[in-house]
Write an enzyme that holds these catalytic residues in place. Structure first.
Site: not given
Length: 409
Positions: A331, A86, A209, A335
């Site tokens: 969030k 990431c 998440c 992502h």
């Protein structure tokens, strides 16, 4: 060693785009980045490119960097692909800064991309899982939500952090993301919504998440020798720090902090000769709500164990003493793994250029970006600082570069 400057940045929208390819999303980000440069920047002026991507879904695993740079017209420009889960494009930005500071290049493109929504949920979980510890975590059934749930559980037990405090991260970031036209989940949520969502991995629920996303982002880093050609309001890369750690959470001495983030932050603050209190805003890696709270402590925004009260105080909201994740963060904004770090830099550029719209921080001078790979196997921190224009820098360098280009052609 030369100073490096951020002169432009742009991104695609984040979300699910079945009609787009990774190349077309990258083109959107690239065009927005070059168009954002105040005095203009042409593709022909770029000396080098560094591209971050995990390669979710297996598309173009080899030469994925050149696959997007040739598509946007950077024929012949040296291109390196970076993979650090990431944190891939956060490290791409770091390598761009290194290339400029070393004198090997004057104009470097740093970017990233990912397509994550064109697979089944099982396939997506697999590709997310490849950044976890393979033998003892992933193959035993542990997911990333499960790993971060362990972090949350220990933090809650040790420091009294509550589910409500976790949920406040989601409420804040959704409020910011609702002001961001690029955000995937651009809607507000109530504290009640964020607390009553279905459990994913106890104590984390759905609102704790981040989503999976398609998207791309680009940043343009230039040297002090040419910065005056591109802008009258330079944004200096004041500090850079990076760190690595064990890939597996089970191998660490503590679950209530991310040592790689701590090392990265310390190095960046030292290089910039700044302290956390000197910052005006920050974009931190909030793949899960607990990750944002850990970042507060790891980066020195508050004392160890005080992240819960810190979010509850309103300090990290727009208008607070240190607004965090004004973009909406992972969030709400989304992502897309390989694009996330560069996307954080896009927000830093917009804030320091006064172009963040309804989420604009009041006259910011310094901002920080913090990008984490996996559950903390790698982390990178950048500090950006708006500085006064210096007329002492060469204003004729662009013409010299153009003449050199003509001669070499």
């Amino acid at each position: 060693m030369r100073d490096a400057y951020l002169v432009g940045a742009g991104q695609s929208a984040y979300g699910a785009f079945p009609e787009e390819s990774y190349r077309s999303l990258f083109q959107t980000a690239f065009e927005e980045a070059t168009e954002s440069v105040p005095n203009g920047l042409e593709a022909s002026e770029i000396d080098e490119a560094v591209i971050g991507t995990l390669g979710v879904g297996g598309r173009q695993l080899g030469l994925s960097g050149p696959a997007v740079t040739e598509y946007v017209g950077l024929d012949g420009v040296p291109c390196t692909r970076v993979e650090n889960a990431c944190a891939a494009s956060g490290f791409a930005v770091r390598q761009a800064v290194q290339a400029v500071k070393s004198g090997m290049a004057d104009v470097v493109l740093a970017g990233g991309f990912e397509i994550m929504t064109d697979m089944s949920s099982d396939a997506t979980k697999y590709w997310l899982g490849v950044s976890g510890e393979t033998e003892w975590e992933r193959l035993s059934g542990t997911t990333f939500s499960g790993v971060y749930a362990q972090m949350a559980s220990v933090h809650m037990e040790k420091y009294g952090t509550t589910r409500e405090q976790l949920s406040r991260v989601a409420v804040k970031n959704h409020a910011n993301g609702a002001k961001n036209p690029h955000a995937q989940l651009g809607f507000e949520c109530s504290l009640e919504d964020a607390q009553s969502a279905p459990v994913v991995a106890d104590p984390l629920n759905l609102y704790h998440c981040c989503p999976t996303s398609d998207g791309a982002a680009c940043a343009l880093i230039v040297s002090e020798d040419v910065v005056d050609e591109y802008t009258d309001d330079p944004i200096r890369v004041a500090g850079v720090g990076a760190g690595s750690d064990t890939v597996g959470l089970f191998e660490r001495d503590s679950y209530t902090g991310v040592p790689a983030s701590q090392r990265a932050g310390e190095t960046a603050y030292e290089m910039a000769d700044l302290e956390p209190g000197d910052l005006d805003f920050a974009e931190v890696h909030d793949c899960f709500a607990i990750a944002e709270l850990l970042a507060y402590e790891d980066l020195g925004f508050c004392e160890e164990g005080e992240a819960g009260p810190f979010i509850e105080s309103g300090a990290t909201e727009l208008g607070g003493e240190l607004p965090v994740n004004t973009s909406g963060g992972l969030k709400s904004k989304g992502h897309p793994i390989g694009a996330t770090g560069a996307g954080q830099v896009v927000e830093a550029y917009k804030q320091l250029s006064g172009k963040a719209g309804d989420r604009q921080v009041d006259d910011p001078v310094r901002g920080l970006t913090h990008n984490v790979g996996g559950s903390g196997g790698a982390a990178v921190v950048h500090i950006f600082e708006r500085e006064e224009h210096s007329s002492s820098k060469s204003s004729s360098a662009r013409g010299a570069r153009e003449r050199e280009s003509e001669v070499s052609a």
